[in-house]
Write an enzyme that holds these catalytic residues in place. Structure first.
Site, mmCIF file in Angstrom:
data_model
loop_
_atom_site.group_PDB
_atom_site.id
_atom_site.type_symbol
_atom_site.label_atom_id
_atom_site.label_comp_id
_atom_site.label_asym_id
_atom_site.label_seq_id
_atom_site.Cartn_x
_atom_site.Cartn_y
_atom_site.Cartn_z
ATOM 1 N N SER A 126 0.842 -1.197 0.000
ATOM 2 C CA SER A 126 0.000 0.000 0.000
ATOM 3 C C SER A 126 0.874 1.244 0.000
ATOM 4 O O SER A 126 1.991 1.229 0.542
ATOM 5 C CB SER A 126 -0.897 0.023 1.242
ATOM 6 O OG SER A 126 -1.633 1.229 1.314
ATOM 7 N N TYR A 139 -2.544 -0.543 10.367
ATOM 8 C CA TYR A 139 -2.592 -0.835 8.932
ATOM 9 C C TYR A 139 -1.322 -0.329 8.252
ATOM 10 O O TYR A 139 -0.680 -1.062 7.475
ATOM 11 C CB TYR A 139 -3.826 -0.188 8.306
ATOM 12 C CG TYR A 139 -3.981 -0.470 6.834
ATOM 13 C CD1 TYR A 139 -4.545 -1.658 6.396
ATOM 14 C CD2 TYR A 139 -3.552 0.452 5.884
ATOM 15 C CE1 TYR A 139 -4.676 -1.931 5.042
ATOM 16 C CE2 TYR A 139 -3.685 0.191 4.527
ATOM 17 C CZ TYR A 139 -4.244 -1.002 4.108
ATOM 18 O OH TYR A 139 -4.367 -1.266 2.758
ATOM 19 N N LYS A 143 1.577 -2.838 6.415
ATOM 20 C CA LYS A 143 1.952 -2.771 5.005
ATOM 21 C C LYS A 143 3.446 -2.477 4.838
ATOM 22 O O LYS A 143 4.064 -2.926 3.866
ATOM 23 C CB LYS A 143 1.102 -1.725 4.286
ATOM 24 C CG LYS A 143 -0.364 -2.131 4.155
ATOM 25 C CD LYS A 143 -0.533 -3.453 3.416
ATOM 26 C CE LYS A 143 -1.986 -3.834 3.197
ATOM 27 N NZ LYS A 143 -2.155 -5.088 2.450
#
Length: 245
Positions: A126, A139, A143
């Site tokens: 990401s 998150y 990533k």
């Protein structure tokens, strides 16, 4: 049909980006298997094999590897998102996000590399690994782990095995909507975000799937250990809102 004769496994193929990659690989001739938590999703093409798997569970993944066997292409797409800062995140949030997004990718790579003396691993990273989204601490961190693991696999397991990551930007999925819901004014946040995209639109799962098809194909035979950004140009711009000029 540039993936004709290839066997591919895409984790998290129920919806969103994963489903887009499943359908794109199928259209290009691959023999496709996908997996996720729960029962087979409605509308999944009959030609696609489904396995109910929790990628965060190493036992589940080991059983999946034994069932699937030899692979040409592994796409680690399964992912979850929790919209919280570090201070708001709980141990359960850590277990969920890092379990699926980080350990899940590790579990699948460790289990399937023995079945892939040659082949391609694609990890869905990401832009959030390099440009932190607010209130997305776990998150963002998960990533970043994916990007680091991608480089390590490319270095340690070449030349037969290639490993790259695709780094999507803002793609029209449920995760995007959850992000906008955090804003004080979701409508204004959406308009501002669109203005920051030179492409003047958000991405679609098929945009990420197109990159996945190329990276999985022999045409990308010299590409390994890299992070490929698919974000409509958003991270190419300065923080200044281009709509003001």
């Amino acid at each position: 049909m540039i993936l004709q004769g290839k066997t591919a496994l895409i984790t998290g193929g129920r919806q969103g980006i994963g489903r887009g990659i499943v359908e794109a690989f199928l259209a290009e001739g691959a023999d496709v298997t996908t997996c996720g938590r729960g029962a087979r999703p409605e509308g999944l093409p009959e030609a696609v094999t489904w396995h109910s798997v929790d990628v965060a569970d190493p036992g589940d993944v080991a059983e999946l590897a034994d069932a699937v066997g030899w692979l040409d292409i592994l796409v680690n797409n399964a992912g979850v998102q929790v919209e919280k800062t570090v201070m708001d995140s709980t141990d359960a949030d850590w277990d969920l996000v890092m379990g699926v997004n980080a350990r899940g990718v590790f579990n699948c790579c460790r289990a399937f590399i023995p079945f892939m003396p040659s082949g391609v691993i694609l990890n869905i990273g990401s832009i959030s690994a390099q440009h932190a989204d607010p209130a997305m601490a776990l998150y963002n961190a998960s990533k970043a782990f994916v990007h680091g693991l991608t480089r390590s696999i490319a270095v340690d397991h070449g030349p037969g095995l290639r490993c790259n990551a695709i780094c999507p930007g803002w793609i029209n999925t449920g995760m995007l909507e959850a992000g906008f819901d955090l804003a004080r004014n979701p409508g204004a946040a959406r308009a501002d975000a669109l203005a920051r995209h030179p492409a003047r639109r958000f991405g679609d799962p098929r945009d990420v799937a197109a990159m996945a098809v190329w990276l999985a194909s022999d045409a990308a035979g010299f590409a390994t250990g890299q992070m490929f950004t698919v974000d409509g140009g958003m991270t190419a711009a300065s923080p200044i809102n281009p709509g003001l000029f």
